[in-house]
Design a protein around this motif. Structure first.
Motif, mmCIF file in Angstrom:
data_model
loop_
_atom_site.group_PDB
_atom_site.id
_atom_site.type_symbol
_atom_site.label_atom_id
_atom_site.label_comp_id
_atom_site.label_asym_id
_atom_site.label_seq_id
_atom_site.Cartn_x
_atom_site.Cartn_y
_atom_site.Cartn_z
ATOM 1 N N PHE A 419 23.568 46.637 32.122
ATOM 2 C CA PHE A 419 24.932 46.262 32.486
ATOM 3 C C PHE A 419 25.566 47.358 33.352
ATOM 4 O O PHE A 419 25.459 48.553 33.041
ATOM 5 N N ASP A 420 26.243 46.952 34.393
ATOM 6 C CA ASP A 420 26.970 47.883 35.267
ATOM 7 C C ASP A 420 28.397 47.991 34.724
ATOM 8 O O ASP A 420 29.280 47.207 35.084
ATOM 9 N N TYR A 421 28.612 48.970 33.857
ATOM 10 C CA TYR A 421 29.904 49.064 33.178
ATOM 11 C C TYR A 421 31.040 49.444 34.134
ATOM 12 O O TYR A 421 32.180 49.020 33.934
ATOM 13 N N GLU A 422 30.739 50.206 35.163
ATOM 14 C CA GLU A 422 31.757 50.515 36.175
ATOM 15 C C GLU A 422 32.271 49.234 36.814
ATOM 16 O O GLU A 422 33.485 49.024 36.950
ATOM 17 N N ALA A 423 31.337 48.351 37.201
ATOM 18 C CA ALA A 423 31.729 47.086 37.838
ATOM 19 C C ALA A 423 32.438 46.168 36.858
ATOM 20 O O ALA A 423 33.397 45.468 37.224
#
Length: 450
Positions: A419-423
Protein backbone atom coordinates in the motif's frame (compact mmCIF):
# COMPACT_ATOMS: atom_id res chain seq x y z
CA UNK A 1 2.63 -38.47 31.44
CA UNK A 2 5.84 -40.20 30.42
CA UNK A 3 6.41 -42.41 27.41
CA UNK A 4 8.00 -44.86 29.83
CA UNK A 5 4.52 -45.72 31.15
CA UNK A 6 3.23 -46.99 27.82
CA UNK A 7 3.81 -50.05 25.62
CA UNK A 8 7.14 -49.89 23.83
CA UNK A 9 7.74 -51.22 20.36
CA UNK A 10 10.73 -53.37 19.61
CA UNK A 11 13.68 -51.19 18.55
CA UNK A 12 14.35 -53.66 15.73
CA UNK A 13 10.86 -53.10 14.30
CA UNK A 14 11.72 -49.48 13.47
CA UNK A 15 15.19 -50.16 12.13
CA UNK A 16 14.09 -50.42 8.51
CA UNK A 17 12.29 -47.08 8.71
CA UNK A 18 15.28 -45.42 10.38
CA UNK A 19 17.50 -46.75 7.60
CA UNK A 20 15.18 -45.43 4.88
CA UNK A 21 15.17 -42.02 6.59
CA UNK A 22 18.97 -41.88 6.79
CA UNK A 23 19.34 -42.87 3.12
CA UNK A 24 16.51 -40.56 1.99
CA UNK A 25 14.65 -43.50 0.44
CA UNK A 26 11.72 -42.77 2.73
CA UNK A 27 8.64 -41.28 1.08
CA UNK A 28 6.98 -38.60 3.21
CA UNK A 29 3.22 -38.23 2.89
CA UNK A 30 1.73 -34.86 3.83
CA UNK A 31 -2.03 -34.78 4.42
CA UNK A 32 -3.46 -31.29 4.00
CA UNK A 33 -1.86 -29.16 1.29
CA UNK A 34 -2.29 -25.73 2.82
CA UNK A 35 -0.23 -23.18 4.71
CA UNK A 36 1.45 -25.89 6.81
CA UNK A 37 1.61 -28.78 4.35
CA UNK A 38 3.26 -27.04 1.41
CA UNK A 39 6.16 -25.55 3.44
CA UNK A 40 6.79 -29.03 4.89
CA UNK A 41 6.98 -30.48 1.39
CA UNK A 42 9.46 -27.76 0.50
CA UNK A 43 11.63 -28.62 3.52
CA UNK A 44 11.61 -32.37 2.91
CA UNK A 45 12.19 -32.21 -0.85
CA UNK A 46 15.08 -29.78 -0.25
CA UNK A 47 16.52 -32.38 2.15
CA UNK A 48 16.44 -35.08 -0.54
CA UNK A 49 13.18 -36.87 0.29
CA UNK A 50 10.34 -37.65 -2.09
CA UNK A 51 6.91 -36.47 -0.95
CA UNK A 52 3.33 -37.40 -1.69
CA UNK A 53 0.73 -34.77 -0.95
CA UNK A 54 -2.84 -35.70 -0.03
CA UNK A 55 -5.84 -33.38 -0.03
CA UNK A 56 -9.58 -33.92 -0.34
CA UNK A 57 -9.75 -30.78 -2.47
CA UNK A 58 -9.06 -32.08 -5.98
CA UNK A 59 -8.66 -28.54 -7.33
CA UNK A 60 -5.60 -28.06 -5.09
CA UNK A 61 -4.16 -31.36 -6.27
CA UNK A 62 -4.74 -30.49 -9.94
CA UNK A 63 -3.18 -27.07 -9.44
CA UNK A 64 -0.03 -28.50 -7.86
CA UNK A 65 0.36 -31.22 -10.49
CA UNK A 66 0.15 -28.47 -13.10
CA UNK A 67 2.99 -26.61 -11.34
CA UNK A 68 0.74 -23.86 -10.01
CA UNK A 69 0.75 -22.67 -6.42
CA UNK A 70 -2.15 -21.07 -4.54
CA UNK A 71 0.00 -19.80 -1.65
CA UNK A 72 2.10 -16.71 -2.22
CA UNK A 73 5.23 -17.64 -0.25
CA UNK A 74 5.39 -21.08 -1.89
CA UNK A 75 5.60 -19.90 -5.50
CA UNK A 76 5.13 -21.67 -8.83
CA UNK A 77 8.88 -22.01 -9.18
CA UNK A 78 9.07 -24.17 -6.05
CA UNK A 79 6.27 -26.46 -7.23
CA UNK A 80 7.94 -26.75 -10.63
CA UNK A 81 11.25 -27.65 -8.95
CA UNK A 82 9.59 -30.46 -6.94
CA UNK A 83 8.01 -31.85 -10.09
CA UNK A 84 11.10 -31.48 -12.28
CA UNK A 85 13.27 -33.52 -9.92
CA UNK A 86 10.44 -36.07 -9.59
CA UNK A 87 10.36 -35.54 -5.83
CA UNK A 88 6.66 -34.77 -5.56
CA UNK A 89 3.30 -36.29 -6.37
CA UNK A 90 -0.15 -35.22 -5.22
CA UNK A 91 -3.46 -37.03 -5.00
CA UNK A 92 -6.99 -36.82 -3.64
CA UNK A 93 -7.12 -40.63 -3.46
CA UNK A 94 -6.94 -41.52 0.22
CA UNK A 95 -6.65 -45.21 -0.66
CA UNK A 96 -3.01 -44.38 -1.42
CA UNK A 97 -2.24 -43.52 2.21
CA UNK A 98 -0.53 -46.88 2.58
CA UNK A 99 2.15 -45.92 0.06
CA UNK A 100 4.29 -43.40 2.02
CA UNK A 101 6.57 -44.57 4.82
CA UNK A 102 5.65 -41.53 6.92
CA UNK A 103 2.35 -39.65 7.17
CA UNK A 104 2.26 -36.08 8.52
CA UNK A 105 -1.24 -34.84 9.32
CA UNK A 106 -1.67 -31.09 8.68
CA UNK A 107 -5.44 -30.62 8.62
CA UNK A 108 -7.52 -27.80 10.15
CA UNK A 109 -8.62 -27.95 13.79
CA UNK A 110 -11.26 -25.20 14.08
CA UNK A 111 -13.70 -24.38 16.87
CA UNK A 112 -17.39 -25.17 16.60
CA UNK A 113 -20.16 -22.64 17.23
CA UNK A 114 -19.86 -23.23 20.98
CA UNK A 115 -16.10 -22.48 20.78
CA UNK A 116 -15.27 -26.10 21.57
CA UNK A 117 -12.61 -28.03 19.61
CA UNK A 118 -13.86 -29.45 16.32
CA UNK A 119 -11.71 -32.46 15.47
CA UNK A 120 -13.77 -33.72 12.52
CA UNK A 121 -10.88 -33.22 10.08
CA UNK A 122 -8.42 -35.06 12.32
CA UNK A 123 -10.92 -37.86 12.94
CA UNK A 124 -11.79 -38.18 9.25
CA UNK A 125 -8.12 -38.26 8.29
CA UNK A 126 -7.30 -40.93 10.89
CA UNK A 127 -10.24 -43.04 9.70
CA UNK A 128 -8.90 -42.82 6.15
CA UNK A 129 -5.40 -43.75 7.33
CA UNK A 130 -6.72 -46.74 9.30
CA UNK A 131 -8.15 -48.22 6.10
CA UNK A 132 -4.73 -48.15 4.42
CA UNK A 133 -2.32 -48.39 7.37
CA UNK A 134 0.46 -50.95 7.04
CA UNK A 135 3.12 -52.19 9.47
CA UNK A 136 6.20 -50.01 9.81
CA UNK A 137 4.61 -46.64 9.01
CA UNK A 138 5.11 -43.53 11.17
CA UNK A 139 2.05 -41.29 11.65
CA UNK A 140 2.64 -37.79 13.03
CA UNK A 141 -0.05 -35.28 13.93
CA UNK A 142 1.06 -31.68 13.29
CA UNK A 143 -2.33 -29.96 13.64
CA UNK A 144 -2.65 -27.83 16.78
CA UNK A 145 -4.90 -29.42 19.37
CA UNK A 146 -5.42 -29.99 23.09
CA UNK A 147 -3.22 -32.33 25.19
CA UNK A 148 -4.25 -36.03 24.99
CA UNK A 149 -5.62 -35.77 21.41
CA UNK A 150 -2.89 -37.92 19.87
CA UNK A 151 -3.12 -40.70 22.43
CA UNK A 152 -6.84 -40.67 23.22
CA UNK A 153 -8.40 -39.69 19.89
CA UNK A 154 -5.95 -40.50 17.12
CA UNK A 155 -4.43 -43.81 18.30
CA UNK A 156 -7.73 -45.65 18.96
CA UNK A 157 -8.93 -44.79 15.45
CA UNK A 158 -5.67 -45.94 13.86
CA UNK A 159 -5.81 -49.19 15.84
CA UNK A 160 -9.12 -50.04 14.14
CA UNK A 161 -6.78 -51.22 11.39
CA UNK A 162 -5.99 -54.22 13.58
CA UNK A 163 -2.43 -52.98 14.06
CA UNK A 164 -1.01 -51.99 17.44
CA UNK A 165 0.42 -48.50 17.97
CA UNK A 166 3.98 -48.62 19.25
CA UNK A 167 4.33 -52.20 18.09
CA UNK A 168 3.22 -52.47 14.45
CA UNK A 169 3.31 -48.77 13.57
CA UNK A 170 4.69 -45.61 15.15
CA UNK A 171 2.95 -42.47 16.41
CA UNK A 172 4.22 -39.01 17.30
CA UNK A 173 3.07 -35.44 17.70
CA UNK A 174 5.09 -32.47 16.39
CA UNK A 175 3.20 -29.17 16.34
CA UNK A 176 3.43 -27.02 13.23
CA UNK A 177 5.42 -23.82 13.59
CA UNK A 178 4.71 -21.66 10.56
CA UNK A 179 4.95 -17.88 10.28
CA UNK A 180 3.58 -17.10 6.80
CA UNK A 181 5.14 -14.09 5.16
CA UNK A 182 8.14 -13.95 7.52
CA UNK A 183 11.24 -14.18 5.27
CA UNK A 184 13.46 -14.88 8.28
CA UNK A 185 11.84 -18.26 8.99
CA UNK A 186 11.18 -21.07 6.54
CA UNK A 187 9.83 -24.46 7.63
CA UNK A 188 13.37 -25.88 7.41
CA UNK A 189 14.73 -23.10 9.62
CA UNK A 190 12.34 -23.51 12.55
CA UNK A 191 13.16 -26.03 15.32
CA UNK A 192 10.54 -28.72 15.89
CA UNK A 193 9.23 -30.03 19.21
CA UNK A 194 8.57 -33.78 19.02
CA UNK A 195 6.75 -36.06 21.45
CA UNK A 196 5.70 -39.68 20.92
CA UNK A 197 3.77 -42.57 22.44
CA UNK A 198 6.89 -44.70 22.98
CA UNK A 199 10.68 -44.48 22.77
CA UNK A 200 11.01 -46.06 19.33
CA UNK A 201 8.39 -43.77 17.84
CA UNK A 202 10.24 -40.81 19.36
CA UNK A 203 13.59 -41.87 17.90
CA UNK A 204 12.11 -42.37 14.43
CA UNK A 205 10.24 -39.05 14.45
CA UNK A 206 13.33 -37.31 15.79
CA UNK A 207 15.48 -38.78 13.00
CA UNK A 208 12.93 -37.76 10.39
CA UNK A 209 12.73 -34.11 11.41
CA UNK A 210 16.46 -33.83 12.08
CA UNK A 211 16.94 -34.71 8.41
CA UNK A 212 14.95 -31.70 7.22
CA UNK A 213 14.74 -28.92 9.84
CA UNK A 214 17.11 -26.74 11.85
CA UNK A 215 16.77 -28.63 15.11
CA UNK A 216 14.61 -31.04 17.09
CA UNK A 217 13.55 -30.74 20.72
CA UNK A 218 12.41 -34.18 21.94
CA UNK A 219 10.04 -34.20 24.91
CA UNK A 220 8.78 -36.99 27.15
CA UNK A 221 5.32 -37.48 25.64
CA UNK A 222 2.81 -36.39 23.02
CA UNK A 223 0.97 -34.52 25.76
CA UNK A 224 3.96 -32.30 26.54
CA UNK A 225 4.38 -31.47 22.84
CA UNK A 226 0.66 -30.72 22.48
CA UNK A 227 0.72 -28.51 25.58
CA UNK A 228 3.84 -26.67 24.39
CA UNK A 229 2.09 -25.61 21.18
CA UNK A 230 -0.96 -24.39 23.07
CA UNK A 231 1.29 -22.46 25.47
CA UNK A 232 3.05 -20.72 22.57
CA UNK A 233 -0.26 -19.43 21.28
CA UNK A 234 -1.74 -18.59 24.69
CA UNK A 235 1.34 -16.49 25.42
CA UNK A 236 0.70 -14.41 22.33
CA UNK A 237 -3.07 -14.20 22.79
CA UNK A 238 -2.81 -12.98 26.38
CA UNK A 239 -0.15 -10.37 25.63
CA UNK A 240 -2.00 -9.08 22.57
CA UNK A 241 -5.14 -8.81 24.69
CA UNK A 242 -3.18 -6.78 27.24
CA UNK A 243 -2.05 -4.18 24.68
CA UNK A 244 -5.51 -4.14 23.08
CA UNK A 245 -7.04 -3.30 26.45
CA UNK A 246 -4.35 -0.69 27.13
CA UNK A 247 -5.10 0.82 23.74
CA UNK A 248 -8.75 1.44 24.64
CA UNK A 249 -7.69 2.93 28.00
CA UNK A 250 -4.98 5.15 26.52
CA UNK A 251 -7.29 6.31 23.72
CA UNK A 252 -9.59 7.71 26.37
CA UNK A 253 -6.63 9.53 27.92
CA UNK A 254 -5.39 10.88 24.56
CA UNK A 255 -2.17 8.85 24.88
CA UNK A 256 -0.72 7.12 21.79
CA UNK A 257 -0.36 3.44 22.70
CA UNK A 258 2.12 2.92 19.85
CA UNK A 259 4.43 5.58 21.27
CA UNK A 260 4.08 4.00 24.72
CA UNK A 261 5.07 0.56 23.37
CA UNK A 262 8.01 1.99 21.44
CA UNK A 263 9.24 3.68 24.60
CA UNK A 264 8.80 0.57 26.76
CA UNK A 265 10.61 -1.74 24.34
CA UNK A 266 13.84 0.24 24.76
CA UNK A 267 14.23 -1.66 28.04
CA UNK A 268 16.86 -4.31 27.22
CA UNK A 269 15.43 -6.94 29.58
CA UNK A 270 12.13 -8.12 30.98
CA UNK A 271 9.92 -6.73 28.18
CA UNK A 272 8.79 -7.99 24.78
CA UNK A 273 6.73 -5.73 22.54
CA UNK A 274 3.27 -6.83 21.40
CA UNK A 275 1.03 -4.61 19.32
CA UNK A 276 -2.70 -3.85 19.23
CA UNK A 277 -4.90 -4.29 16.20
CA UNK A 278 -8.49 -4.56 14.97
CA UNK A 279 -8.81 -8.12 16.26
CA UNK A 280 -6.99 -11.43 16.03
CA UNK A 281 -6.52 -13.40 12.84
CA UNK A 282 -4.89 -16.52 11.50
CA UNK A 283 -5.58 -20.09 12.45
CA UNK A 284 -3.60 -20.15 15.71
CA UNK A 285 -4.11 -17.20 18.05
CA UNK A 286 -7.91 -16.73 17.83
CA UNK A 287 -8.55 -20.48 18.16
CA UNK A 288 -5.88 -22.57 19.82
CA UNK A 289 -6.01 -21.14 23.39
CA UNK A 290 -9.63 -22.26 23.65
CA UNK A 291 -8.58 -25.90 23.23
CA UNK A 292 -7.00 -25.69 26.66
CA UNK A 293 -9.83 -23.72 28.26
CA UNK A 294 -12.25 -26.40 26.96
CA UNK A 295 -10.08 -29.15 28.43
CA UNK A 296 -9.86 -27.27 31.73
CA UNK A 297 -13.66 -27.00 31.92
CA UNK A 298 -13.95 -30.75 31.40
CA UNK A 299 -11.78 -31.18 34.48
CA UNK A 300 -13.77 -28.69 36.54
CA UNK A 301 -11.12 -25.98 36.28
CA UNK A 302 -11.23 -22.38 35.05
CA UNK A 303 -8.77 -20.97 32.51
CA UNK A 304 -9.44 -17.38 33.50
CA UNK A 305 -6.55 -15.69 31.68
CA UNK A 306 -7.43 -17.48 28.44
CA UNK A 307 -11.12 -16.63 28.63
CA UNK A 308 -10.48 -12.99 29.56
CA UNK A 309 -7.94 -12.58 26.75
CA UNK A 310 -10.49 -14.02 24.35
CA UNK A 311 -13.15 -11.56 25.50
CA UNK A 312 -10.82 -8.58 25.04
CA UNK A 313 -9.57 -9.66 21.62
CA UNK A 314 -13.03 -10.56 20.30
CA UNK A 315 -14.28 -7.10 21.32
CA UNK A 316 -11.77 -5.22 19.16
CA UNK A 317 -13.72 -5.23 15.86
CA UNK A 318 -16.68 -3.64 17.66
CA UNK A 319 -14.34 -1.07 19.20
CA UNK A 320 -12.88 -0.20 15.78
CA UNK A 321 -16.32 0.24 14.24
CA UNK A 322 -17.46 2.36 17.18
CA UNK A 323 -14.40 4.59 16.84
CA UNK A 324 -14.90 4.79 13.09
CA UNK A 325 -18.46 5.98 13.65
CA UNK A 326 -17.12 8.68 15.98
CA UNK A 327 -14.52 9.81 13.43
CA UNK A 328 -17.11 9.99 10.64
CA UNK A 329 -19.47 11.88 12.92
CA UNK A 330 -16.77 14.50 13.40
CA UNK A 331 -17.08 15.33 9.68
CA UNK A 332 -20.88 15.22 9.80
CA UNK A 333 -21.28 11.77 8.23
CA UNK A 334 -23.08 8.71 9.59
CA UNK A 335 -21.83 5.22 8.78
CA UNK A 336 -25.10 4.49 6.96
CA UNK A 337 -24.57 5.49 3.36
CA UNK A 338 -20.91 6.40 3.80
CA UNK A 339 -18.46 4.96 1.29
CA UNK A 340 -15.87 3.05 3.28
CA UNK A 341 -12.97 1.13 1.77
CA UNK A 342 -11.37 -1.44 4.05
CA UNK A 343 -7.67 -1.94 3.32
CA UNK A 344 -6.52 -5.53 3.77
CA UNK A 345 -8.50 -8.73 4.31
CA UNK A 346 -5.52 -11.04 4.91
CA UNK A 347 -5.01 -11.60 8.63
CA UNK A 348 -1.45 -10.19 8.63
CA UNK A 349 0.71 -8.01 6.43
CA UNK A 350 2.18 -9.21 3.15
CA UNK A 351 0.46 -12.61 3.07
CA UNK A 352 -2.51 -14.00 1.14
CA UNK A 353 -3.89 -15.92 4.13
CA UNK A 354 -7.41 -14.79 5.13
CA UNK A 355 -8.05 -17.40 7.85
CA UNK A 356 -9.97 -15.94 10.80
CA UNK A 357 -9.10 -12.42 9.64
CA UNK A 358 -10.71 -9.69 11.77
CA UNK A 359 -11.43 -7.87 8.51
CA UNK A 360 -14.41 -10.14 7.92
CA UNK A 361 -15.92 -9.22 11.28
CA UNK A 362 -15.32 -5.54 10.48
CA UNK A 363 -17.05 -5.98 7.13
CA UNK A 364 -20.09 -7.65 8.65
CA UNK A 365 -20.44 -4.94 11.30
CA UNK A 366 -20.06 -2.10 8.78
CA UNK A 367 -22.55 -3.67 6.37
CA UNK A 368 -25.06 -4.15 9.19
CA UNK A 369 -24.77 -0.42 9.90
CA UNK A 370 -25.47 0.42 6.28
CA UNK A 371 -22.01 1.32 4.99
CA UNK A 372 -21.38 1.37 1.24
CA UNK A 373 -18.44 -1.00 1.61
CA UNK A 374 -15.53 -1.94 -0.65
CA UNK A 375 -12.11 -3.39 0.01
CA UNK A 376 -8.61 -3.43 -1.40
CA UNK A 377 -5.97 -6.10 -0.87
CA UNK A 378 -3.07 -6.71 -3.29
CA UNK A 379 -2.83 -10.31 -2.07
CA UNK A 380 -6.53 -11.29 -2.07
CA UNK A 381 -8.17 -10.53 -5.42
CA UNK A 382 -11.69 -11.55 -4.39
CA UNK A 383 -13.39 -12.39 -1.11
CA UNK A 384 -13.10 -16.10 -0.32
CA UNK A 385 -15.97 -18.06 1.16
CA UNK A 386 -15.54 -18.21 4.93
CA UNK A 387 -17.12 -20.66 7.37
CA UNK A 388 -18.42 -18.10 9.85
CA UNK A 389 -19.17 -15.06 7.68
CA UNK A 390 -21.88 -14.35 5.13
CA UNK A 391 -20.53 -11.56 2.94
CA UNK A 392 -21.48 -10.48 -0.57
CA UNK A 393 -19.14 -11.20 -3.47
CA UNK A 394 -16.51 -8.46 -3.72
CA UNK A 395 -13.43 -7.80 -5.80
CA UNK A 396 -10.35 -5.91 -4.63
CA UNK A 397 -10.36 -2.28 -5.75
CA UNK A 398 -7.42 -0.42 -7.26
CA UNK A 399 -6.45 2.52 -5.07
CA UNK A 400 -6.40 5.15 -7.77
CA UNK A 401 -6.53 8.84 -6.78
CA UNK A 402 -10.06 9.02 -8.20
CA UNK A 403 -11.24 6.02 -6.20
CA UNK A 404 -9.70 7.26 -2.95
CA UNK A 405 -11.22 10.71 -3.43
CA UNK A 406 -14.65 9.11 -3.92
CA UNK A 407 -14.57 7.46 -0.49
CA UNK A 408 -15.77 8.97 2.76
CA UNK A 409 -13.20 6.96 4.73
CA UNK A 410 -10.44 4.43 4.27
CA UNK A 411 -10.02 1.94 7.12
CA UNK A 412 -6.58 0.29 7.37
CA UNK A 413 -7.14 -3.20 8.77
CA UNK A 414 -3.99 -4.92 7.42
CA UNK A 415 -0.81 -2.95 6.92
CA UNK A 416 0.49 -4.48 3.68
CA UNK A 417 3.81 -3.07 2.51
CA UNK A 418 2.41 -2.76 -1.02
CA UNK A 419 0.00 0.00 0.00
CA UNK A 420 1.21 3.51 -0.86
CA UNK A 421 0.31 5.21 2.40
CA UNK A 422 1.52 8.63 1.23
CA UNK A 423 -0.92 8.47 -1.70
CA UNK A 424 -3.71 7.08 0.45
CA UNK A 425 -3.43 9.91 2.96
CA UNK A 426 -3.04 12.48 0.20
CA UNK A 427 -6.20 11.53 -1.70
CA UNK A 428 -8.60 9.96 0.85
CA UNK A 429 -10.78 12.39 2.85
CA UNK A 430 -10.36 10.40 6.08
CA UNK A 431 -7.92 7.61 7.00
CA UNK A 432 -8.66 5.40 10.01
CA UNK A 433 -5.49 3.52 10.96
CA UNK A 434 -5.70 0.44 13.21
CA UNK A 435 -2.10 -0.70 12.55
CA UNK A 436 0.01 2.44 12.93
CA UNK A 437 0.77 2.09 9.22
CA UNK A 438 0.79 5.86 8.72
CA UNK A 439 3.31 6.58 11.49
CA UNK A 440 5.83 8.04 9.04
CA UNK A 441 3.34 10.36 7.35
CA UNK A 442 4.04 13.95 8.39
CA UNK A 443 0.69 15.46 7.40
CA UNK A 444 -1.62 13.92 9.99
CA UNK A 445 -4.66 16.16 9.58
CA UNK A 446 -6.79 13.45 7.94
CA UNK A 447 -5.44 10.50 9.96
CA UNK A 448 -7.25 9.03 12.95
CA UNK A 449 -5.61 6.22 14.92
CA UNK A 450 -7.92 3.51 16.15
Amino acid sequence: MSIANHPTSSPASGQALLESISTRKCNVGIIGLGYVGLPLIDAFTDAGFSCTGFDVDATKVDSLLAGKSYIKHIGDEKIAAWLNKKAFDATADMARLGEPDVLLICVPTPLDDARDPDLKYVVGTCEAIAKALRPGQLVVLESTTYPTTTRDVMVPILEKSGLKAGVDFFVAYSPEREDPGNPDFSAAGIPKVVGAIDETSLQIAKALYESAVAGVIPVSSCEVAEAAKVLENIYRAVNIALVNELKTIFDGMDIDVWEVINAAKTKPFGFQAFYPGPGLGGHCIPIDPFYLSWLARKQGLNARFIELAGEVNRAMPNYVVSQSAKFLNEVQKPIRGSKICLLGVAYKKDVDDPRESPSFELMELLLELGADLTYSDPHVASLPEMRHYDLPAMESQDLTPEFLQSQDAVLIATDHTAFDYEAIVKHAPLVIDTRNATASISNREKIRKC
